[in-house]
Design a protein around this motif. Structure first.
Motif, short mmCIF file in Angstrom:
data_model
loop_
_atom_site.label_atom_id
_atom_site.label_comp_id
_atom_site.label_asym_id
_atom_site.label_seq_id
_atom_site.Cartn_x
_atom_site.Cartn_y
_atom_site.Cartn_z
N VAL A 1 47.11 30.81 31.92
CA VAL A 1 45.88 31.60 31.98
C VAL A 1 44.93 31.02 33.02
O VAL A 1 44.36 31.76 33.83
CB VAL A 1 45.22 31.68 30.59
CG1 VAL A 1 43.81 32.26 30.67
CG2 VAL A 1 46.08 32.49 29.63
N ALA A 2 44.74 29.71 33.02
CA ALA A 2 43.81 29.08 33.96
C ALA A 2 44.19 29.36 35.41
O ALA A 2 43.32 29.53 36.27
CB ALA A 2 43.75 27.58 33.70
N GLU A 3 45.47 29.42 35.70
CA GLU A 3 45.92 29.72 37.07
C GLU A 3 45.53 31.14 37.47
O GLU A 3 45.06 31.39 38.59
CB GLU A 3 47.44 29.54 37.15
CG GLU A 3 48.02 29.74 38.54
CD GLU A 3 49.52 29.52 38.58
OE1 GLU A 3 50.22 30.34 39.22
OE2 GLU A 3 50.00 28.54 37.97
N THR A 4 45.71 32.08 36.57
CA THR A 4 45.35 33.48 36.85
C THR A 4 43.85 33.64 37.03
O THR A 4 43.40 34.43 37.87
CB THR A 4 45.86 34.40 35.72
OG1 THR A 4 47.27 34.25 35.61
CG2 THR A 4 45.52 35.86 35.98
N LEU A 5 43.07 32.88 36.28
CA LEU A 5 41.61 33.02 36.32
C LEU A 5 40.95 32.23 37.45
O LEU A 5 39.76 32.40 37.70
CB LEU A 5 41.00 32.57 34.99
CG LEU A 5 41.41 33.36 33.76
CD1 LEU A 5 40.76 32.77 32.52
CD2 LEU A 5 41.07 34.82 33.91
N LEU B 1 39.86 40.60 32.61
CA LEU B 1 40.74 39.67 33.30
C LEU B 1 41.38 38.66 32.35
O LEU B 1 42.54 38.31 32.52
CB LEU B 1 39.98 38.95 34.43
CG LEU B 1 40.81 38.03 35.32
CD1 LEU B 1 41.99 38.77 35.94
CD2 LEU B 1 39.94 37.41 36.39
N VAL B 2 40.65 38.19 31.36
CA VAL B 2 41.24 37.24 30.41
C VAL B 2 42.37 37.92 29.65
O VAL B 2 43.44 37.34 29.46
CB VAL B 2 40.18 36.65 29.47
CG1 VAL B 2 40.83 35.72 28.44
CG2 VAL B 2 39.10 35.90 30.26
N ASP B 3 42.18 39.15 29.24
CA ASP B 3 43.23 39.90 28.55
C ASP B 3 44.48 40.00 29.42
O ASP B 3 45.61 39.78 28.95
CB ASP B 3 42.75 41.32 28.21
CG ASP B 3 41.55 41.34 27.30
OD1 ASP B 3 41.70 41.70 26.13
OD2 ASP B 3 40.45 41.01 27.78
N ALA B 4 44.27 40.32 30.69
CA ALA B 4 45.40 40.45 31.62
C ALA B 4 46.08 39.10 31.83
O ALA B 4 47.32 39.02 31.89
CB ALA B 4 44.92 41.02 32.95
N MET C 1 43.68 44.70 38.86
CA MET C 1 42.64 45.68 38.58
C MET C 1 41.43 45.03 37.91
O MET C 1 40.28 45.29 38.28
CB MET C 1 43.21 46.79 37.69
CG MET C 1 42.25 47.93 37.42
SD MET C 1 43.01 49.23 36.40
CE MET C 1 44.02 50.06 37.63
N ALA C 2 41.68 44.16 36.93
CA ALA C 2 40.58 43.51 36.21
C ALA C 2 39.80 42.56 37.12
O ALA C 2 38.58 42.46 37.01
CB ALA C 2 41.13 42.77 34.99
N ARG C 3 40.50 41.87 38.02
CA ARG C 3 39.81 40.99 38.97
C ARG C 3 38.88 41.82 39.87
O ARG C 3 37.74 41.44 40.12
CB ARG C 3 40.84 40.22 39.82
CG ARG C 3 40.20 39.19 40.75
CD ARG C 3 41.25 38.39 41.51
NE ARG C 3 42.03 37.52 40.66
CZ ARG C 3 41.64 36.32 40.24
NH1 ARG C 3 40.47 35.86 40.59
NH2 ARG C 3 42.43 35.58 39.49
N HIS C 4 39.36 42.95 40.33
CA HIS C 4 38.54 43.84 41.16
C HIS C 4 37.34 44.35 40.35
O HIS C 4 36.20 44.35 40.85
CB HIS C 4 39.37 45.01 41.67
CG HIS C 4 38.56 45.99 42.44
ND1 HIS C 4 37.97 47.10 41.86
CD2 HIS C 4 38.19 46.02 43.74
CE1 HIS C 4 37.29 47.76 42.77
NE2 HIS C 4 37.41 47.13 43.92
N PHE D 1 53.34 45.25 34.74
CA PHE D 1 52.13 45.79 34.13
C PHE D 1 51.03 44.73 34.11
O PHE D 1 49.89 44.99 34.50
CB PHE D 1 52.44 46.28 32.72
CG PHE D 1 51.23 46.72 31.94
CD1 PHE D 1 50.69 47.97 32.13
CD2 PHE D 1 50.65 45.88 31.01
CE1 PHE D 1 49.57 48.39 31.41
CE2 PHE D 1 49.54 46.27 30.28
CZ PHE D 1 49.00 47.53 30.48
N ALA D 2 51.36 43.51 33.67
CA ALA D 2 50.36 42.44 33.57
C ALA D 2 49.85 42.04 34.95
O ALA D 2 48.65 41.76 35.11
CB ALA D 2 50.96 41.24 32.83
N ARG D 3 50.72 42.02 35.94
CA ARG D 3 50.27 41.72 37.31
C ARG D 3 49.28 42.78 37.80
O ARG D 3 48.27 42.46 38.42
CB ARG D 3 51.46 41.63 38.26
CG ARG D 3 52.23 40.34 38.18
CD ARG D 3 53.30 40.26 39.29
NE ARG D 3 54.26 39.24 39.00
CZ ARG D 3 55.46 39.43 38.46
NH1 ARG D 3 55.88 40.66 38.17
NH2 ARG D 3 56.27 38.43 38.21
#
Length: 177
Positions: free
Chosen positions: A100-104, A85-88, A64-67, A57-59
């Motif tokens: 978080v920093a890696e995802t962002l 995106l931060v929430d995700a 989706m949030a990045r898009h 779900f988080a992936r």
């Protein structure tokens, strides 16, 4: 001016109702990724539902949030986000430990002031798509609050007030009134 305005905070804190009001006033709104994913998963195989596989779900929420964020950056103007995106990224970190920093990395930022809906037990409700309890929602809120602070966002707490007052506050703070 960065017009990508993020409204985040406690699940069940009135964010979606606030965004509906902002949209009714003629502003562009991006609906919450989590609710969209739950609808998508219920119509499909359901493997990425948060109560089935939080990591999946988080992936999906991250994707989706990045898009959503990239599309808003290309569009320009003011766009109001119901979570993002931060929430995700915070959910992904909680689920499987991805920082978080890696995802962002490489993502556009939201406007400097992030609006947070604090826990509001009087309006919190569970439903078919929100199956967690208030204590889980409050723990998530604290993780989000810490992440936004660590990322250098100014946190604007939303008051526990009627939705029209909350919308007035948000629109005033971003200079649209």
């Amino acid at each position: 001016m960065n017009g990508r305005v993020l409204i985040s905070g406690c699940s069940g804190g009135g964010k979606s109702t606030l965004l509906d009001e902002i949209e009714a006033r003629g502003h562009a709104v991006v609906k919450e990724p989590g609710r969209r994913i739950v609808a998508e998963q219920k119509a499909g195989d359901g493997k990425a539902l948060p109560w089935v596989d939080m990591a999946a779900f988080a992936r999906r929420a991250t994707e989706m949030a990045r898009h959503d964020l990239s599309a808003a950056a290309e569009r320009g103007g003011f766009v109001f986000f119901d979570r993002g995106l931060v929430d995700a990224a915070v959910a992904l970190q909680q689920a499987i430990g991805v920082p978080v920093a890696e995802t962002l990395a490489g993502a556009h930022r939201y406007a400097p002031c992030v609006f947070l809906a604090p826990p509001w037990p009087e309006i919190f409700t569970r439903d078919a798509d929100r199956q967690h309890d208030l204590s889980t929602a409050i723990a998530e809120y604290h993780r989000l609050e810490q992440a936004f602070d660590a990322l250098g966002y100014a946190i604007c707490l939303l008051p526990k007030a009627p939705v029209s007052d909350r919308a007035d506050l948000v629109l005033q703070k971003v200079g649209l009134t």
